[in-house]
Design a protein around this motif. Structure first.
Motif, PDB file in Angstrom:
ATOM      1  N   ILE A  83       0.355  -0.752  -0.231  1.00  0.00           N
ATOM      2  CA  ILE A  83       0.042  -0.310  -0.013  1.00  0.00           C
ATOM      3  C   ILE A  83       0.643   1.306   0.203  1.00  0.00           C
ATOM      4  O   ILE A  83       0.396   2.194  -0.648  1.00  0.00           O
ATOM      5  CB  ILE A  83      -0.931   0.018   1.234  1.00  0.00           C
ATOM      6  CG1 ILE A  83      -0.140  -0.299   2.617  1.00  0.00           C
ATOM      7  CG2 ILE A  83      -1.401  -1.389   1.064  1.00  0.00           C
ATOM      8  CD1 ILE A  83      -0.602   0.247   3.565  1.00  0.00           C
ATOM      9  N   ARG A  84       1.817   0.528   0.610  1.00  0.00           N
ATOM     10  CA  ARG A  84       2.830   2.218   0.037  1.00  0.00           C
ATOM     11  C   ARG A  84       4.348   1.578   0.301  1.00  0.00           C
ATOM     12  O   ARG A  84       4.971   0.851   0.580  1.00  0.00           O
ATOM     13  CB  ARG A  84       2.773   2.947   1.265  1.00  0.00           C
ATOM     14  CG  ARG A  84       3.711   4.427   1.302  1.00  0.00           C
ATOM     15  CD  ARG A  84       3.494   5.391   3.008  1.00  0.00           C
ATOM     16  NE  ARG A  84       3.633   4.857   3.489  1.00  0.00           N
ATOM     17  CZ  ARG A  84       3.309   6.061   4.898  1.00  0.00           C
ATOM     18  NH1 ARG A  84       3.062   6.728   4.696  1.00  0.00           N
ATOM     19  NH2 ARG A  84       3.843   5.522   5.688  1.00  0.00           N
ATOM     20  N   GLU A  85       5.395   2.879  -0.208  1.00  0.00           N
ATOM     21  CA  GLU A  85       6.774   2.363  -0.849  1.00  0.00           C
ATOM     22  C   GLU A  85       7.293   3.914  -0.689  1.00  0.00           C
ATOM     23  O   GLU A  85       7.170   4.428  -1.574  1.00  0.00           O
ATOM     24  CB  GLU A  85       6.808   1.758  -2.591  1.00  0.00           C
ATOM     25  CG  GLU A  85       8.128   1.277  -2.631  1.00  0.00           C
ATOM     26  CD  GLU A  85       8.690   0.343  -4.067  1.00  0.00           C
ATOM     27  OE1 GLU A  85       9.763   0.009  -4.133  1.00  0.00           O
ATOM     28  OE2 GLU A  85       7.469  -0.255  -4.558  1.00  0.00           O
ATOM     29  N   GLU A  86       8.561   3.446   0.573  1.00  0.00           N
ATOM     30  CA  GLU A  86       8.931   4.561   0.819  1.00  0.00           C
ATOM     31  C   GLU A  86      10.223   4.922   0.390  1.00  0.00           C
ATOM     32  O   GLU A  86      10.953   3.299   1.124  1.00  0.00           O
ATOM     33  CB  GLU A  86       8.422   5.465   2.298  1.00  0.00           C
ATOM     34  CG  GLU A  86       8.193   4.691   2.862  1.00  0.00           C
ATOM     35  CD  GLU A  86       7.990   4.985   4.707  1.00  0.00           C
ATOM     36  OE1 GLU A  86       8.201   6.686   4.687  1.00  0.00           O
ATOM     37  OE2 GLU A  86       6.780   4.716   4.598  1.00  0.00           O
ATOM     38  N   PRO A  87      11.303   5.748   0.410  1.00  0.00           N
ATOM     39  CA  PRO A  87      12.959   5.138   0.743  1.00  0.00           C
ATOM     40  C   PRO A  87      12.997   5.714   2.109  1.00  0.00           C
ATOM     41  O   PRO A  87      12.658   5.674   2.855  1.00  0.00           O
ATOM     42  CB  PRO A  87      13.544   6.849   0.062  1.00  0.00           C
ATOM     43  CG  PRO A  87      12.401   7.697   0.149  1.00  0.00           C
ATOM     44  CD  PRO A  87      11.301   7.587   0.239  1.00  0.00           C
ATOM     45  N   PHE A  88      14.568   5.042   2.332  1.00  0.00           N
ATOM     46  CA  PHE A  88      14.603   4.952   3.965  1.00  0.00           C
ATOM     47  C   PHE A  88      15.408   6.928   4.179  1.00  0.00           C
ATOM     48  O   PHE A  88      16.251   7.073   3.041  1.00  0.00           O
ATOM     49  CB  PHE A  88      15.859   4.277   3.873  1.00  0.00           C
ATOM     50  CG  PHE A  88      15.320   2.526   3.969  1.00  0.00           C
ATOM     51  CD1 PHE A  88      14.966   2.399   5.149  1.00  0.00           C
ATOM     52  CD2 PHE A  88      15.253   2.202   2.957  1.00  0.00           C
ATOM     53  CE1 PHE A  88      14.062   1.130   5.452  1.00  0.00           C
ATOM     54  CE2 PHE A  88      14.647   1.318   3.376  1.00  0.00           C
ATOM     55  CZ  PHE A  88      13.999   0.146   4.359  1.00  0.00           C
ATOM     56  N   ALA A 145      16.592   2.191  -2.989  1.00  0.00           N
ATOM     57  CA  ALA A 145      16.665   0.926  -1.323  1.00  0.00           C
ATOM     58  C   ALA A 145      15.400   1.152  -0.919  1.00  0.00           C
ATOM     59  O   ALA A 145      15.280   2.705  -0.669  1.00  0.00           O
ATOM     60  CB  ALA A 145      17.310   0.555  -0.175  1.00  0.00           C
ATOM     61  N   THR A 146      13.829   0.586  -1.270  1.00  0.00           N
ATOM     62  CA  THR A 146      12.251   0.935  -0.539  1.00  0.00           C
ATOM     63  C   THR A 146      12.109   0.383   1.167  1.00  0.00           C
ATOM     64  O   THR A 146      12.647  -0.871   1.159  1.00  0.00           O
ATOM     65  CB  THR A 146      11.589   1.372  -1.882  1.00  0.00           C
ATOM     66  OG1 THR A 146      11.656   0.274  -1.916  1.00  0.00           O
ATOM     67  CG2 THR A 146      11.500   2.655  -2.349  1.00  0.00           C
ATOM     68  N   CYS A 147      10.928   1.180   1.338  1.00  0.00           N
ATOM     69  CA  CYS A 147      10.893   0.082   2.559  1.00  0.00           C
ATOM     70  C   CYS A 147       9.095  -0.246   2.128  1.00  0.00           C
ATOM     71  O   CYS A 147       8.115   0.560   1.738  1.00  0.00           O
ATOM     72  CB  CYS A 147      10.722   1.009   3.885  1.00  0.00           C
ATOM     73  SG  CYS A 147       9.792   0.258   5.616  1.00  0.00           S
ATOM     74  N   LYS A 148       8.958  -1.583   1.503  1.00  0.00           N
ATOM     75  CA  LYS A 148       7.237  -0.913   1.483  1.00  0.00           C
ATOM     76  C   LYS A 148       6.472  -1.511   2.901  1.00  0.00           C
ATOM     77  O   LYS A 148       6.424  -2.943   3.041  1.00  0.00           O
ATOM     78  CB  LYS A 148       7.524  -2.495   0.659  1.00  0.00           C
ATOM     79  CG  LYS A 148       8.437  -2.522  -1.262  1.00  0.00           C
ATOM     80  CD  LYS A 148       8.357  -3.367  -1.857  1.00  0.00           C
ATOM     81  CE  LYS A 148       9.245  -3.013  -2.998  1.00  0.00           C
ATOM     82  NZ  LYS A 148       9.277  -4.683  -3.631  1.00  0.00           N
ATOM     83  N   ILE A 149       5.332  -1.062   2.420  1.00  0.00           N
ATOM     84  CA  ILE A 149       4.607  -1.491   3.664  1.00  0.00           C
ATOM     85  C   ILE A 149       2.842  -2.138   2.828  1.00  0.00           C
ATOM     86  O   ILE A 149       2.651  -1.498   2.263  1.00  0.00           O
ATOM     87  CB  ILE A 149       3.871   0.249   4.736  1.00  0.00           C
ATOM     88  CG1 ILE A 149       4.923   0.816   4.899  1.00  0.00           C
ATOM     89  CG2 ILE A 149       3.086  -0.622   5.813  1.00  0.00           C
ATOM     90  CD1 ILE A 149       6.087  -0.109   5.392  1.00  0.00           C
ATOM     91  N   ALA A 150       3.098  -3.495   3.330  1.00  0.00           N
ATOM     92  CA  ALA A 150       1.359  -3.595   3.473  1.00  0.00           C
ATOM     93  C   ALA A 150       0.371  -4.323   4.184  1.00  0.00           C
ATOM     94  O   ALA A 150       0.630  -4.366   5.003  1.00  0.00           O
ATOM     95  CB  ALA A 150       2.017  -5.312   2.709  1.00  0.00           C
ATOM     96  N   ALA A 151      -0.441  -4.254   3.536  1.00  0.00           N
ATOM     97  CA  ALA A 151      -1.517  -5.121   3.928  1.00  0.00           C
ATOM     98  C   ALA A 151      -1.813  -6.397   3.703  1.00  0.00           C
ATOM     99  O   ALA A 151      -1.596  -6.540   3.111  1.00  0.00           O
ATOM    100  CB  ALA A 151      -3.408  -4.396   4.208  1.00  0.00           C
ATOM    101  N   ALA A 152      -1.545  -7.257   5.240  1.00  0.00           N
ATOM    102  CA  ALA A 152      -1.881  -8.388   4.964  1.00  0.00           C
ATOM    103  C   ALA A 152      -3.112  -9.046   5.735  1.00  0.00           C
ATOM    104  O   ALA A 152      -3.977  -8.161   6.836  1.00  0.00           O
ATOM    105  CB  ALA A 152      -0.459  -8.815   5.421  1.00  0.00           C
ATOM    106  N   TRP A 153      -3.914 -10.320   5.040  1.00  0.00           N
ATOM    107  CA  TRP A 153      -4.799 -11.044   5.212  1.00  0.00           C
ATOM    108  C   TRP A 153      -4.715 -12.328   5.801  1.00  0.00           C
ATOM    109  O   TRP A 153      -3.673 -12.587   4.597  1.00  0.00           O
ATOM    110  CB  TRP A 153      -6.072 -10.785   4.865  1.00  0.00           C
ATOM    111  CG  TRP A 153      -6.673 -10.784   3.843  1.00  0.00           C
ATOM    112  CD1 TRP A 153      -6.673 -11.277   3.228  1.00  0.00           C
ATOM    113  CD2 TRP A 153      -5.557 -10.202   1.901  1.00  0.00           C
ATOM    114  NE1 TRP A 153      -7.099 -11.070   1.510  1.00  0.00           N
ATOM    115  CE2 TRP A 153      -6.006 -10.760   1.296  1.00  0.00           C
ATOM    116  CE3 TRP A 153      -4.924  -8.655   2.297  1.00  0.00           C
ATOM    117  CZ2 TRP A 153      -5.616  -9.568   0.334  1.00  0.00           C
ATOM    118  CZ3 TRP A 153      -4.566  -8.257   1.070  1.00  0.00           C
ATOM    119  CH2 TRP A 153      -4.504  -8.473  -0.261  1.00  0.00           C
ATOM    120  N   HIS A 154      -5.323 -13.459   6.013  1.00  0.00           N
ATOM    121  CA  HIS A 154      -5.489 -14.540   6.019  1.00  0.00           C
ATOM    122  C   HIS A 154      -5.981 -14.818   4.455  1.00  0.00           C
ATOM    123  O   HIS A 154      -7.113 -14.442   4.664  1.00  0.00           O
ATOM    124  CB  HIS A 154      -6.410 -15.037   6.771  1.00  0.00           C
ATOM    125  CG  HIS A 154      -5.587 -17.158   7.719  1.00  0.00           C
ATOM    126  ND1 HIS A 154      -5.790 -17.734   6.282  1.00  0.00           N
ATOM    127  CD2 HIS A 154      -5.132 -17.856   7.944  1.00  0.00           C
ATOM    128  CE1 HIS A 154      -5.559 -18.836   6.648  1.00  0.00           C
ATOM    129  NE2 HIS A 154      -4.950 -18.970   7.226  1.00  0.00           N
TER     130      HIS A 154
END
Length: 297
Positions: free
Chosen positions: A159-164, A264-273
C-alpha cells in the motif's frame, strides 16, 4: 402464515376499506378478501367486522395490528442488519500494526469510522513477525506490516513504498550539514536496529543498503520497536536508517537526512489470511486501496 398476510391485513386495517386497500396493494379485491379470511381462519379469531357499509377492527384485530407493525419493523431491521453485515458495515475489525505505519493510522481511522460508524476497530501494536503469527492464528484480521513476508497462509498487498532516511543525533557532525548523505558516510557509526526475528524484511533491507555502500553495519543496540530506536538516537547512542515517513515523529534531538543515490525502499503492505472471506476485512482493504494511492510510488 406469511409476511404478505400481515402486510395485507395492515393495509385493510389502515384503510378500513377492501377496495382502497386492494388499490394500494395493487392487487384485485377478491384475492385480498380471500387472503384476510385465510389469515383469520389460521388464527382462529375474527380480525375485522364486515358490513356492506363499513369495515371495523375487532378488539383482537386492534391488538394483532400492533403486533404486525412490530413484526414487520423487526423483519426490516433484520434485513438491513444482514445487508450491512454483508457490505462489511457492522461488526468488529482487529488490525495489527508496526512502527512504520503510525502516520497512516489517523487518516485510516478517521475516514473508516465516518464511513462505517457501526463498526468497532481494535488496534494492536505488533512486530511484523508477531503480526504474521497473529494473522495465521486468526487473532487479528488485517496486518499493516513491512513486506515482503514469507507465509503460505497469507495474502498481502503493498500500500506504500518509501525511501529510507538517516536518523542522527542533532550533535552529530553530519547532522550539522543538513543535506543528503551517502550511506557510506555511516560506515564507522554504531547502528541501532531491530533484530531480524522482529521483521526480516526491514532488517535485510538495512543490511543490503549498507552492503551496497561497501560496509557491514556495526550494531551497538538491538531493540524491538522503531520508536525505541528513535529514542536511543536522540540520546546519542548511535545512528539508524528508518522509513522516510518517520520524519513525522518530531524530536528536537534527532535530525533526519535523505540518502544520496539510494534506490532501496521500505514497502508497507496490508496482509490478511488467504481464507478470510469476511466482508468487513475486504471493505477495509478496499478503503485502504483508495486511501493509499497517493503514497505509492
Amino acid at each position: 402464515m406469511e409476511l404478505r398476510h400481515l402486510r395485507y391485513f395492515i393495509a385493510v386495517a389502515e384503510e378500513l376499506h377492501f377496495g382502497k386497500a386492494a388499490e394500494r396493494l395493487k392487487i384485485a379485491q377478491p384475492p385480498l378478501s380471500h387472503q384476510i379470511k385465510q389469515l383469520e381462519t389460521e388464527l382462529g379469531v375474527p380480525l375485522l367486522y364486515r358490513t356492506k357499509r363499513k369495515v371495523e377492527l375487532t378488539e383482537a384485530g386492534k391488538v394483532f395490528l400492533k403486533r404486525c407493525y412490530q413484526i414487520l419493523s423487526d423483519v426490516n431491521k433484520a434485513c438491513e442488519e444482514a445487508q450491512s453485515i454483508y457490505r462489511g458495515e457492522i461488526g468488529q475489525l482487529t488490525i495489527g500494526f508496526g512502527g512504520a505505519v503510525y502516520d497512516l493510522l489517523p487518516p485510516i481511522l478517521d475516514i473508516y469510522q465516518n464511513k462505517y460508524p457501526n463498526l468497532k476497530i481494535i488496534f494492536q501494536q505488533l512486530t511484523t513477525s508477531d503480526q504474521v503469527k497473529a494473522l495465521t492464528e486468526g487473532k487479528i484480521d488485517v496486518g499493516l506490516l513491512v513486506s515482503p513476508i514469507d507465509s503460505p497462509h497469507l495474502k498481502f498487498e503493498v500500500i506504500r513504498e518509501e525511501p529510507f532516511i538517516a536518523a542522527l543525533p542533532k550533535t552529530h557532525r553530519l547532522a550539522k550539514l543538513k543535506q543528503p548523505i551517502d550511506v557510506s558516510e555511516l560506515a564507522n557509526e554504531p547502528f541501532i536496529m531491530t533484530p531480524r526475528s522482529v521483521g526480516p524484511s526491514y532488517y535485510d533491507a538495512i543490511i543490503s543498503l549498507c552492503f551496497q555502500a561497501g560496509f557491514s553495519p556495526k550494531t551497538s543496540q538491538e531493540v524491538q520497536e522503531l520508536q525505541t530506536i528513535l529514542a536511543l538516537v536522540a540520546s546519542g547512542m548511535g545512528a539508524a536508517l528508518l522509513p522516510s515517513s518517520f520524519q513525522f515523529l518530531k524530536n528536537d534531538d534527532v535530525v533526519y537526512l535523505p540518502l544520496k543515490k539510494s534506490k532501496a525502499t521500505c514497502k508497507i503492505a496490508a496482509a490478511w489470511h488467504k481464507d478470510n472471506k469476511s466482508p468487513i476485512v475486504h471493505s477495509f482493504l478496499n478503503l485502504i486501496r483508495e486511501l493509499m494511492i497517493p503514497y505509492m510510488s
